[in-house]
Write a protein that holds these residues in place. Structure first.
Motif, PDB file in Angstrom:
ATOM      1  N   THR A  48     -11.469   5.386 -37.701  1.00 21.69           N
ATOM      2  CA  THR A  48     -10.817   4.473 -36.744  1.00 21.69           C
ATOM      3  C   THR A  48      -9.394   4.120 -37.178  1.00 21.69           C
ATOM      4  O   THR A  48      -9.031   4.244 -38.346  1.00 21.69           O
ATOM      5  N   ARG A  49      -8.643   3.673 -36.186  1.00 24.09           N
ATOM      6  CA  ARG A  49      -7.258   3.259 -36.422  1.00 24.09           C
ATOM      7  C   ARG A  49      -7.154   1.748 -36.400  1.00 24.09           C
ATOM      8  O   ARG A  49      -7.919   1.081 -35.719  1.00 24.09           O
ATOM      9  N   SER A  50      -6.148   1.229 -37.085  1.00 26.61           N
ATOM     10  CA  SER A  50      -5.857  -0.205 -36.963  1.00 26.61           C
ATOM     11  C   SER A  50      -4.921  -0.375 -35.770  1.00 26.61           C
ATOM     12  O   SER A  50      -4.517   0.603 -35.142  1.00 26.61           O
ATOM     13  N   ARG A  51      -4.537  -1.612 -35.495  1.00 30.36           N
ATOM     14  CA  ARG A  51      -3.711  -1.873 -34.309  1.00 30.36           C
ATOM     15  C   ARG A  51      -2.365  -1.153 -34.335  1.00 30.36           C
ATOM     16  O   ARG A  51      -1.804  -0.839 -33.305  1.00 30.36           O
ATOM     17  N   ASN A  52      -1.838  -0.904 -35.533  1.00 32.16           N
ATOM     18  CA  ASN A  52      -0.536  -0.239 -35.591  1.00 32.16           C
ATOM     19  C   ASN A  52      -0.652   1.292 -35.536  1.00 32.16           C
ATOM     20  O   ASN A  52       0.326   2.015 -35.732  1.00 32.16           O
ATOM     21  N   GLY A  53      -1.884   1.769 -35.292  1.00 29.24           N
ATOM     22  CA  GLY A  53      -2.064   3.214 -35.129  1.00 29.24           C
ATOM     23  C   GLY A  53      -2.320   3.968 -36.414  1.00 29.24           C
ATOM     24  O   GLY A  53      -2.584   5.166 -36.407  1.00 29.24           O
ATOM     25  N   ARG A  54      -2.250   3.288 -37.540  1.00 28.49           N
ATOM     26  CA  ARG A  54      -2.544   3.954 -38.812  1.00 28.49           C
ATOM     27  C   ARG A  54      -4.059   3.946 -39.067  1.00 28.49           C
ATOM     28  O   ARG A  54      -4.775   3.137 -38.500  1.00 28.49           O
ATOM     29  N   PRO A  55      -4.518   4.815 -39.966  1.00 30.78           N
ATOM     30  CA  PRO A  55      -5.945   4.770 -40.303  1.00 30.78           C
ATOM     31  C   PRO A  55      -6.301   3.383 -40.848  1.00 30.78           C
ATOM     32  O   PRO A  55      -5.515   2.790 -41.584  1.00 30.78           O
ATOM     33  N   SER A  56      -7.458   2.886 -40.462  1.00 31.58           N
ATOM     34  CA  SER A  56      -7.849   1.518 -40.828  1.00 31.58           C
ATOM     35  C   SER A  56      -8.571   1.464 -42.165  1.00 31.58           C
ATOM     36  O   SER A  56      -8.859   0.396 -42.673  1.00 31.58           O
ATOM     37  N   GLY A  57      -8.917   2.633 -42.711  1.00 27.46           N
ATOM     38  CA  GLY A  57      -9.734   2.629 -43.923  1.00 27.46           C
ATOM     39  C   GLY A  57     -11.214   2.503 -43.592  1.00 27.46           C
ATOM     40  O   GLY A  57     -12.060   2.324 -44.463  1.00 27.46           O
ATOM     41  N   GLU A  58     -11.520   2.603 -42.275  1.00 21.69           N
ATOM     42  CA  GLU A  58     -12.917   2.507 -41.850  1.00 21.69           C
ATOM     43  C   GLU A  58     -13.292   3.735 -41.015  1.00 21.69           C
ATOM     44  O   GLU A  58     -12.428   4.364 -40.401  1.00 21.69           O
ATOM     45  N   ALA A  59     -14.579   4.033 -40.998  1.00 22.84           N
ATOM     46  CA  ALA A  59     -15.054   5.147 -40.177  1.00 22.84           C
ATOM     47  C   ALA A  59     -16.507   4.896 -39.795  1.00 22.84           C
ATOM     48  O   ALA A  59     -17.217   4.135 -40.461  1.00 22.84           O
ATOM     49  N   PHE A  60     -16.918   5.513 -38.699  1.00 19.42           N
ATOM     50  CA  PHE A  60     -18.319   5.486 -38.281  1.00 19.42           C
ATOM     51  C   PHE A  60     -18.876   6.900 -38.402  1.00 19.42           C
ATOM     52  O   PHE A  60     -18.185   7.878 -38.118  1.00 19.42           O
ATOM     53  N   VAL A  61     -20.130   6.981 -38.823  1.00 16.46           N
ATOM     54  CA  VAL A  61     -20.794   8.280 -38.934  1.00 16.46           C
ATOM     55  C   VAL A  61     -22.168   8.161 -38.280  1.00 16.46           C
ATOM     56  O   VAL A  61     -22.931   7.241 -38.597  1.00 16.46           O
ATOM     57  N   GLU A  62     -22.462   9.077 -37.372  1.00 20.32           N
ATOM     58  CA  GLU A  62     -23.797   9.117 -36.764  1.00 20.32           C
ATOM     59  C   GLU A  62     -24.638  10.134 -37.509  1.00 20.32           C
ATOM     60  O   GLU A  62     -24.214  11.277 -37.694  1.00 20.32           O
ATOM     61  N   VAL A  63     -25.820   9.715 -37.950  1.00 23.86           N
ATOM     62  CA  VAL A  63     -26.714  10.643 -38.639  1.00 23.86           C
ATOM     63  C   VAL A  63     -27.953  10.910 -37.778  1.00 23.86           C
ATOM     64  O   VAL A  63     -28.191  10.207 -36.800  1.00 23.86           O
ATOM     65  N   GLU A  64     -28.715  11.923 -38.164  1.00 26.62           N
ATOM     66  CA  GLU A  64     -29.801  12.404 -37.298  1.00 26.62           C
ATOM     67  C   GLU A  64     -31.003  11.470 -37.216  1.00 26.62           C
ATOM     68  O   GLU A  64     -31.555  11.252 -36.159  1.00 26.62           O
ATOM     69  N   ASP A  65     -31.457  10.940 -38.354  1.00 28.64           N
ATOM     70  CA  ASP A  65     -32.705  10.159 -38.304  1.00 28.64           C
ATOM     71  C   ASP A  65     -32.773   9.125 -39.426  1.00 28.64           C
ATOM     72  O   ASP A  65     -31.821   8.942 -40.189  1.00 28.64           O
ATOM     73  N   GLU A  66     -33.917   8.464 -39.477  1.00 28.77           N
ATOM     74  CA  GLU A  66     -34.141   7.377 -40.435  1.00 28.77           C
ATOM     75  C   GLU A  66     -33.946   7.830 -41.885  1.00 28.77           C
ATOM     76  O   GLU A  66     -33.362   7.122 -42.706  1.00 28.77           O
ATOM     77  N   VAL A  67     -34.427   9.019 -42.210  1.00 27.20           N
ATOM     78  CA  VAL A  67     -34.316   9.539 -43.583  1.00 27.20           C
ATOM     79  C   VAL A  67     -32.851   9.739 -43.951  1.00 27.20           C
ATOM     80  O   VAL A  67     -32.395   9.360 -45.044  1.00 27.20           O
ATOM     81  N   ASP A  68     -32.085  10.327 -43.006  1.00 28.85           N
ATOM     82  CA  ASP A  68     -30.656  10.531 -43.256  1.00 28.85           C
ATOM     83  C   ASP A  68     -29.951   9.188 -43.414  1.00 28.85           C
ATOM     84  O   ASP A  68     -29.042   9.041 -44.238  1.00 28.85           O
ATOM     85  N   MET A  69     -30.387   8.225 -42.612  1.00 28.26           N
ATOM     86  CA  MET A  69     -29.815   6.884 -42.699  1.00 28.26           C
ATOM     87  C   MET A  69     -30.029   6.309 -44.101  1.00 28.26           C
ATOM     88  O   MET A  69     -29.097   5.805 -44.736  1.00 28.26           O
ATOM     89  N   GLU A  70     -31.259   6.431 -44.603  1.00 26.48           N
ATOM     90  CA  GLU A  70     -31.569   5.903 -45.942  1.00 26.48           C
ATOM     91  C   GLU A  70     -30.732   6.609 -47.006  1.00 26.48           C
ATOM     92  O   GLU A  70     -30.187   5.977 -47.913  1.00 26.48           O
ATOM     93  N   ASN A  71     -30.641   7.945 -46.895  1.00 25.32           N
ATOM     94  CA  ASN A  71     -29.862   8.710 -47.870  1.00 25.32           C
ATOM     95  C   ASN A  71     -28.383   8.339 -47.823  1.00 25.32           C
ATOM     96  O   ASN A  71     -27.711   8.253 -48.849  1.00 25.32           O
TER      97      ASN A  71
END
Length: 199
Positions: A48-71
């Motif tokens: 994700t970007r911050s308001r000024n358009g630079r990278p915010s230092g944050e990201a989201f990742v979608e994983v397949e299932d509960e096991v992947d989530m735990e790992n």
């Protein structure tokens, strides 16, 4: 695009990363989660970007299932580069809201056609690099030779932005070819990395 099923509790398996180095790429995040199945591969990682358009230092990742989530959650406080990364679970709605309001770092990593060169002879000029990539179209002023901010000397690194991702893919095939007597290493990079290197 994640489909939200009306009336169901489809929170999916979404994790958030915080504390990323600004230059972090999608590929580096996938490497960080080695052994975790990320949904849709590279498309499942959103920096994700911050308001000024630079990278915010944050990201989201979608994983397949509960096991992947735990790992994935086990990676909390592990290092990526020289920063330790916070990893925690969030609801899909939170991710959707954030992406809507902040946007993602454009061209998730490589869609802007940028590459980084390492090992460039110190005496090389932009023309030498253009010649090295002869036949591959570079955007106007698309070559950046990186200089040491303290003494102004070349660092042996350069960035090149091509007209599109496909041309940059072809440029990567020249990895380990020579300029003069030096082998040139070529890596994918983002426009943000180029901007950061010139500030």
């Amino acid at each position: 695009m994640g489909v939200l099923f009306q009336g169901s509790e489809d929170d999916g398996f979404v994790i958030k990363l915080r504390g990323l180095p600004w230059s972090t790429t999608v590929d580096e995040i996938l490497e960080f989660f080695d052994g975790v199945n990320v949904r849709n591969g590279r498309a499942g990682v959103k920096i994700t970007r911050s308001r000024n358009g630079r990278p915010s230092g944050e990201a989201f990742v979608e994983v397949e299932d509960e096991v992947d989530m735990e790992n994935a959650l086990r990676k909390n406080k592990e290092y990526l580069g020289n920063r330790y990364i916070e990893v925690f679970k969030v609801k899909r709605q939170k991710m959707d809201w954030m992406l809507q309001h902040t946007g993602i770092v454009e061209g998730n990593a490589f869609d802007q056609g940028c590459v980084r060169l390492r090992g460039v002879p110190f005496e090389s000029k932009k023309d030498d690099i253009a010649q090295f990539f002869d036949g591959l179209e570079i955007i106007p002023n698309g070559i950046t030779l990186v200089e040491d901010p303290f003494n102004g000397r070349p660092t042996g690194e350069a960035y090149v932005q091509f007209v599109d991702k496909e041309t940059a893919e072809r440029a990567l095939q020249k990895h380990k070819e020579k300029i003069g007597h030096r082998y040139i290493e070529i890596f994918k990079c983002t426009l943000e990395e180029i901007r950061a290197s010139t500030h």
